[in-house]
Design a protein around this motif. Sequence first.
Motif, PDB file in Angstrom:
ATOM      1  N   GLU A   1      70.919  13.937  32.776  1.00 55.69           N
ATOM      2  CA  GLU A   1      70.099  14.783  33.643  1.00 55.69           C
ATOM      3  C   GLU A   1      70.315  16.265  33.306  1.00 55.69           C
ATOM      4  O   GLU A   1      69.351  17.039  33.241  1.00 55.69           O
ATOM      5  CB  GLU A   1      70.479  14.474  35.099  1.00 55.69           C
ATOM      6  N   ILE A   2      71.562  16.663  33.029  1.00 58.86           N
ATOM      7  CA  ILE A   2      71.822  18.066  32.684  1.00 58.86           C
ATOM      8  C   ILE A   2      71.266  18.382  31.294  1.00 58.86           C
ATOM      9  O   ILE A   2      70.635  19.415  31.086  1.00 58.86           O
ATOM     10  CB  ILE A   2      73.330  18.392  32.729  1.00 58.86           C
ATOM     11  N   MET A   3      71.504  17.471  30.345  1.00 56.60           N
ATOM     12  CA  MET A   3      71.023  17.711  28.976  1.00 56.60           C
ATOM     13  C   MET A   3      69.498  17.861  28.965  1.00 56.60           C
ATOM     14  O   MET A   3      68.953  18.631  28.179  1.00 56.60           O
ATOM     15  CB  MET A   3      71.409  16.544  28.064  1.00 56.60           C
ATOM     16  N   ALA A   4      68.810  17.109  29.832  1.00 58.39           N
ATOM     17  CA  ALA A   4      67.347  17.145  29.843  1.00 58.39           C
ATOM     18  C   ALA A   4      66.825  18.505  30.294  1.00 58.39           C
ATOM     19  O   ALA A   4      65.646  18.804  30.121  1.00 58.39           O
ATOM     20  CB  ALA A   4      66.799  16.041  30.750  1.00 58.39           C
ATOM     21  N   ARG A   5      67.711  19.335  30.894  1.00 56.85           N
ATOM     22  CA  ARG A   5      67.267  20.657  31.333  1.00 56.85           C
ATOM     23  C   ARG A   5      67.387  21.708  30.241  1.00 56.85           C
ATOM     24  O   ARG A   5      67.015  22.864  30.442  1.00 56.85           O
ATOM     25  CB  ARG A   5      68.077  21.086  32.573  1.00 56.85           C
ATOM     26  N   LEU A   6      67.923  21.326  29.077  1.00 58.04           N
ATOM     27  CA  LEU A   6      67.991  22.282  27.966  1.00 58.04           C
ATOM     28  C   LEU A   6      66.602  22.479  27.373  1.00 58.04           C
ATOM     29  O   LEU A   6      65.810  21.541  27.333  1.00 58.04           O
ATOM     30  CB  LEU A   6      68.938  21.762  26.882  1.00 58.04           C
TER      31      LEU A   6
ATOM     32  N   GLN B   1      75.589  27.695  36.364  1.00 60.75           N
ATOM     33  CA  GLN B   1      74.849  26.552  36.889  1.00 60.75           C
ATOM     34  C   GLN B   1      74.738  25.419  35.882  1.00 60.75           C
ATOM     35  O   GLN B   1      74.533  24.273  36.246  1.00 60.75           O
ATOM     36  CB  GLN B   1      73.399  26.921  37.266  1.00 60.75           C
ATOM     37  N   LEU B   2      74.779  25.753  34.577  1.00 61.64           N
ATOM     38  CA  LEU B   2      74.410  24.736  33.598  1.00 61.64           C
ATOM     39  C   LEU B   2      75.549  24.425  32.621  1.00 61.64           C
ATOM     40  O   LEU B   2      75.894  23.264  32.402  1.00 61.64           O
ATOM     41  CB  LEU B   2      73.170  25.227  32.842  1.00 61.64           C
TER      42      LEU B   2
ATOM     43  N   ALA C   1      79.762  21.026  30.391  1.00 57.92           N
ATOM     44  CA  ALA C   1      81.036  20.866  29.682  1.00 57.92           C
ATOM     45  C   ALA C   1      81.966  19.929  30.448  1.00 57.92           C
ATOM     46  O   ALA C   1      82.619  19.066  29.853  1.00 57.92           O
ATOM     47  CB  ALA C   1      81.698  22.226  29.479  1.00 57.92           C
ATOM     48  N   GLU C   2      81.984  20.068  31.782  1.00 58.58           N
ATOM     49  CA  GLU C   2      82.875  19.219  32.584  1.00 58.58           C
ATOM     50  C   GLU C   2      82.437  17.761  32.539  1.00 58.58           C
ATOM     51  O   GLU C   2      83.244  16.857  32.328  1.00 58.58           O
ATOM     52  CB  GLU C   2      82.891  19.704  34.041  1.00 58.58           C
ATOM     53  N   THR C   3      81.109  17.529  32.738  1.00 59.38           N
ATOM     54  CA  THR C   3      80.609  16.158  32.708  1.00 59.38           C
ATOM     55  C   THR C   3      80.857  15.532  31.349  1.00 59.38           C
ATOM     56  O   THR C   3      81.252  14.368  31.248  1.00 59.38           O
ATOM     57  CB  THR C   3      79.103  16.137  33.020  1.00 59.38           C
ATOM     58  N   MET C   4      80.664  16.336  30.300  1.00 57.77           N
ATOM     59  CA  MET C   4      80.834  15.810  28.953  1.00 57.77           C
ATOM     60  C   MET C   4      82.286  15.441  28.690  1.00 57.77           C
ATOM     61  O   MET C   4      82.566  14.393  28.100  1.00 57.77           O
ATOM     62  CB  MET C   4      80.362  16.857  27.951  1.00 57.77           C
TER      63      MET C   4
END
Lengths: 199, 199
Positions: free
Chosen positions: A13-18, B39-40, B45-48
């Motif tokens: 979900e976070i990667m998709a916001r790049l 925010q991003l 980095a933490e999730t990864m």
Amino acid sequence: MAEAPKDIEALIEIMARLPGLGPRSARRAVLHLIKKRGQLMRPLAETMTRVAETARECLNCGNIGTADLCPICADDRRANGQICVVEDVADLWAMERGQAFAGRYHVLGGTLSALDDISPEDLRIPRLIDRVTGETVTEVVLALNATVDGQTTAHYIADALTGMGVAVTSLAQGVPIGGELDYLDDGTISAALRARKPV
Amino acid sequence: MAEAPKDIEALIEIMARLPGLGPRSARRAVLHLIKKRGQLMRPLAETMTRVAETARECLNCGNIGTADLCPICADDRRANGQICVVEDVADLWAMERGQAFAGRYHVLGGTLSALDDISPEDLRIPRLIDRVTGETVTEVVLALNATVDGQTTAHYIADALTGMGVAVTSLAQGVPIGGELDYLDDGTISAALRARKPV
């Protein structure tokens, strides 16, 4: 997706916001990362943590560095009286790759835009005027994108700097090196014709 | 690029190795991340880091989870005697999104390929045969991609499973839902015609 572990779903979900990635390509990228946990994912996570801690904007020009002053502003050899105004750090990097500019930069952080309600105070324009007043500046090179907003911003800055005793120039417009006329838009061709030079 | 800090250059270099990203889009993504550090970039980095620590392959089926058994293999309600064979975890997720399959999976981890020198032992094919022998399996659904390598692999598995007392089926081929005939390739149209059904 209900079957992917929560953290992996969050990561996708976070990667998709790049920029440049969507849900599908984010999924592919995350699976690739998981497959290469050791060689790729761990180094990426570590480097990203480090950059998130250290990266900061140069207080002088807005470039990205790791100290109050970016390497270019900290380098006395670049104090040649020229300031190149760019929209974004990506444009600064592009100029540096060109290896043709030996002065310093000023990163605006965007362009003026009536539609998006972006005024000079939202950009680093007041700071640019401070620099032109304070430093020994002889020339301001406007290297803004050849878009409507970019050119509006260029005009605004040129107006703001008149009477301050600096030369204001902008990048030449014309046929790109290696460009084929047949593939160029009409605007570029007519701009190149109007700016034609004796051989 | 010489002027971007080392860590940022390293980050761009690693990001550019992700599928779907190149040097230019990696640069854009990294600048975007740096702009949105709070925010991003930090959450990413933490999730990864967390996923790099916890993600692992299911010992039974090859799906990605956080324990020895993935949630599907750990779920007794999914033990309905059906095993769906897919090439990759992405395909498993696609099947799960379809919400039409209630059994368990087997992720091969690729396809047979003479060109790339990939033999059954390089995939999870022996493990599939073990599962068919050991578990109470009634049907193996081959959900492999409709590519040459995918179909070669499907044939190989179907051959390997003959005489083992399981039904071997494969996904139907035909017109996709919402598909327009005019945009379909000839192979799909003729496959759909050959597999035509009474209305």
